[in-house]
Every structure is written in structure tokens, then in C-alpha cells.
Scaffold this active site. Sequence first.
Site, PDB file in Angstrom:
ATOM      1  N   ASP A   1       9.350   2.736  -1.107  1.00 19.51           N
ATOM      2  CA  ASP A   1       8.400   3.452  -0.258  1.00 19.51           C
ATOM      3  C   ASP A   1       8.804   3.165   1.190  1.00 19.51           C
ATOM      4  O   ASP A   1       8.481   2.110   1.737  1.00 19.51           O
ATOM      5  CB  ASP A   1       6.980   2.960  -0.559  1.00 19.51           C
ATOM      6  CG  ASP A   1       5.948   3.580   0.387  1.00 19.51           C
ATOM      7  OD1 ASP A   1       6.351   4.215   1.386  1.00 19.51           O
ATOM      8  OD2 ASP A   1       4.750   3.414   0.125  1.00 19.51           O
TER       9      ASP A   1
ATOM     10  N   TYR B   1       0.869  -1.184   0.000  1.00 20.47           N
ATOM     11  CA  TYR B   1       0.000   0.000   0.000  1.00 20.47           C
ATOM     12  C   TYR B   1       0.897   1.222   0.000  1.00 20.47           C
ATOM     13  O   TYR B   1       1.850   1.309   0.773  1.00 20.47           O
ATOM     14  CB  TYR B   1      -0.874  -0.029   1.258  1.00 20.47           C
ATOM     15  CG  TYR B   1      -1.747   1.200   1.450  1.00 20.47           C
ATOM     16  CD1 TYR B   1      -2.877   1.405   0.671  1.00 20.47           C
ATOM     17  CD2 TYR B   1      -1.440   2.141   2.432  1.00 20.47           C
ATOM     18  CE1 TYR B   1      -3.684   2.520   0.858  1.00 20.47           C
ATOM     19  CE2 TYR B   1      -2.236   3.257   2.631  1.00 20.47           C
ATOM     20  CZ  TYR B   1      -3.360   3.444   1.839  1.00 20.47           C
ATOM     21  OH  TYR B   1      -4.155   4.543   2.027  1.00 20.47           O
TER      22      TYR B   1
ATOM     23  N   LYS C   1       5.630   9.886   7.850  1.00 17.47           N
ATOM     24  CA  LYS C   1       5.473   9.468   9.248  1.00 17.47           C
ATOM     25  C   LYS C   1       6.550  10.039  10.186  1.00 17.47           C
ATOM     26  O   LYS C   1       6.408  11.153  10.670  1.00 17.47           O
ATOM     27  CB  LYS C   1       5.404   7.940   9.335  1.00 17.47           C
ATOM     28  CG  LYS C   1       4.237   7.398   8.481  1.00 17.47           C
ATOM     29  CD  LYS C   1       3.754   6.070   8.931  1.00 17.47           C
ATOM     30  CE  LYS C   1       2.781   5.420   7.969  1.00 17.47           C
ATOM     31  NZ  LYS C   1       1.378   5.566   8.298  1.00 17.47           N
TER      32      LYS C   1
HETATM   33  N1  HOZ Z   1      -3.849   3.013   6.159  1.00 19.80           N
HETATM   34  C1  HOZ Z   1      -3.197   3.487   7.316  1.00 19.80           C
HETATM   35  C2  HOZ Z   1      -2.262   2.514   7.891  1.00 19.80           C
HETATM   36  N2  HOZ Z   1      -1.551   1.713   7.024  1.00 19.80           N
HETATM   37  C3  HOZ Z   1      -4.195   3.876   8.354  1.00 19.80           C
HETATM   38  C4  HOZ Z   1      -4.173   5.307   8.569  1.00 19.80           C
HETATM   39  C5  HOZ Z   1      -5.117   5.796   9.660  1.00 19.80           C
HETATM   40  O1  HOZ Z   1      -6.211   5.277   9.826  1.00 19.80           O
HETATM   41  O2  HOZ Z   1      -4.738   6.719  10.322  1.00 19.80           O
END
Ligand code: HOZ
Length: 427
Positions: free
Chosen positions: A239, A144, A267
Site C-alpha cells: 500500500d 491503515y 494521493k
Molecule cells: N485517515 C486520513 C489520514 N491518514 C485522514 C484523512 C482526512 O481526514 O482527510
Amino acid sequence: MRLDVSMALMERARKTIPAGVNSPVRAYLSVGGHPPFIREAKGATITDVDGNTYIDYVASWGPMILGHAHPKVVEALKRAVQRGTSYGAPTPLEVEMAEEITSAVPSMDWVRMVSSGTEATMSAMRLARGYTGRSKIVKFEGCYHGHVDSLLVKAGSGGITFGTPDSAGVPEGLARETLVAKFNDLSSVETLFAQYPYEIAGVIVEPIAGNMGMIPPRKGFLEGLRKVTQQHRALLIFDEVITGFRVGLSGAQGLYGIDPDITCLGKIIGGGLPVGAFGGKSDLMNVIAPLGPVYQAGTLSGNPLAVTAGLTTLRVLKEEGVYEQLEEKGFYLSEGVKDAFRDAGISVQSHRIGSMFCNFFTSITVTDYDTAKTSDTALFGKYFAGLLNEGVYIAPSQFETGFVSLAHTKEDLNKTIEAVRRVAQTL
Ligand code: HOZ
């Protein structure tokens, strides 16, 4: 545990926010139950609006490597906010940030700041396409890279959690430019290069997969990607939004000794504020506007608050022994949890790299999307609910990663292991 105030808030939220949440996995739809609404966080814990406190292993999905409200970050932000929150103009801070990043990550000569990981991967793809003059991108099943149109094909995280790996709303023409390979399977990438020899602009990969649960790269996989992309004059995009500054100062590329062409960060470099970045060698970055024809821009890029939080975080991470501590804590927790499952007779695949961890409820070795999906998600749901009730907060999906922070004490880890032990006996 009572969640009355959270439940009332959710009811209210659903009237104005889709599913009451601003990011799908937070809705708890795959695990059931009610998401606690968080009031505050400090160190290794978060506290909800009903007053329940949890030991936190979500860490805002990765950024909070120092723990929440770290005193140095809070102090730096207090000072910064008084100087204004955004200028939309160059600042000395962003120069320092670029210097910190490029000195820690040797494959990055130049770096552009953006405001999220999604923006970083989106810009990296445009850069790869603009530089090579080719249009196809290879991604891996279950990886992802944020909610970029072209990358919401066989996507992990919420995609795999809710059974929508191929998002609606992505035009077919765009999806056709995305080729999908199997994580940890080099031959699947070679096949695509054989099929489309001069059309692939780049291969984007999470060097340690973190959005289909956490899956380490097999020995030779990343090296193979480096080789095959070089052979075909395509770019290798790492990534490292999750792994950057998480598995070491130079990220997964430092850990495995691979130099990608483009790196995406996010992040941790924002210390909990919205941030992203992408970068690479200067001859490549030279095509970015205004130096070159690949356009990329942002009002809040290099935002002084985000950069302040990020810089302060990076400077703590550079202190001696920090990653050794994270390794020790990660090891201690993961061994304790493994023992607890073994004693309860539950078959689990336990993965850990440094302070990243994940437990799959399956007896099959997990190396990719298909094997990750063999995990018993109903059992995970019970495990998740049991832990939440015990005051331990992990991601509400099997297909995410857990994070230990510097703030977790031995006592926190022991409490967690004991909680896992109790919950495992009930599964
Ligand atoms: N898709 C995000 C983690 N891989 C979640 C992000 C969130 O809900 O803050």
C-alpha cells in the site's frame, strides 16, 4: 489566535454532518480545541476563514508534495476544466498516466485507475483473492489501508486515534478472513502462514507505516515478507498510497529494492484531486474484468481533472534534483526540531524518511503498534495546540505523518523550528 468564524461554522456543520467533519480525525476530538475551517491554500501555507495563516505540514494528508495551488497544476486544471469534467469513457490522458506510473514503478506492468486509496486497496484484495482462489488476507496492527471492511481490523489512523481499531459494522465472517501480524516482526507472519498454509491470498503492508505515526521498516522486514509470500504462493501487496512518489519516483519499493506483486497508489498521483490506482504484472492484472473474472469498475475512474492534476504533479517531480531538495528540507527541519526537544529536556523519538516525519512523545524505541501507543498523547495534544497557536499546522493526531513539500522555504522551516522551540519549553 481567534477562531470565531470557524467555531460558528462548526456549530452549523454539526447540524448536518456527523461531528461536523467528513473524515473523523479532522474533528480534533483527540487533541481538543477547534478545527480551523480552511478558506484557501497557497505554496506551503493554508489560511482559515478567520484569516489565520499556518505553515502546513499536513499537505492534505500527503498529496500536496509540490505545495498548494502550484502554478503548473492550476494552469493545467484551468485548461482541462473547459474541456468538460467527466466523460465516463477512455481518454488520452489516462494512457499517459498509466505510462508515467508504469515507467516509474517497475513492478507495475499494468495499472487501473480508481477514485481513492480505499478503492485501490479494496480492489487489490479482491484481485489477490480472485487470482489465488484463497480468502485470507494478512495485515499489520496499526497499518491503515482506507476504510475497507476487511481492513478495519486493528487499523491505524482514526482507528488508533479514537480507540476503535476494529470498526463496528464489519461482519464477523469478513473480519475472520483478516489475519493480523505485528509490523516489523517477520516471525508473526511466518506463524500465520504455518497456521493457515494454503488459505492466505495476500499480505498487505504499508512498506513505511504512516498511519500509526511514521515507522520505518526494520532492515530485512520487507525482504522477509517478499520471501515468505513467495514460498507460500501468496501475493505481496504494497500500500504505497502515502509513500508512492513521496519517498522517490518509484516509491518505497524503489527505496528498499523490493518488487511487490500488487501496488496501491493514491494521493500524489491525483495532485490533490480524488484518485487511486492499483497495478502489478500483466499476468496478474489479466484476471481483472473485462479480461478476466475479477470485477472492478468506476464511473469517475481516470477522471480527466484528477488525471490532469496528477500528471502535472508527476512531471514536476521528474525534474532534476526534486527528491534531493525534499531530502534536504526534511533533514533540516527534523534536525532543528530534534535539537529543540533536546534543549527543552523532552524525550522524543524522531522519525524521518525523506520528506515524511513524525515525533513520538516517548523514551521507548518505536517500531510497531504497541510501542507507538507508548507515546504520551496528552503531551502530544499540548504540543499540537501550541504549534497551531504559533501558526504551524500539523496533523491533529499522534498517529499520523507529517509532510514537507517543495514549497517550504528555509524561512518556513526556521520559523517552524523556532515555534517548536518555544512550545517545547512549555510542555
Ligand atoms: N485517515 C486520513 C489520514 N491518514 C485522514 C484523512 C482526512 O481526514 O482527510
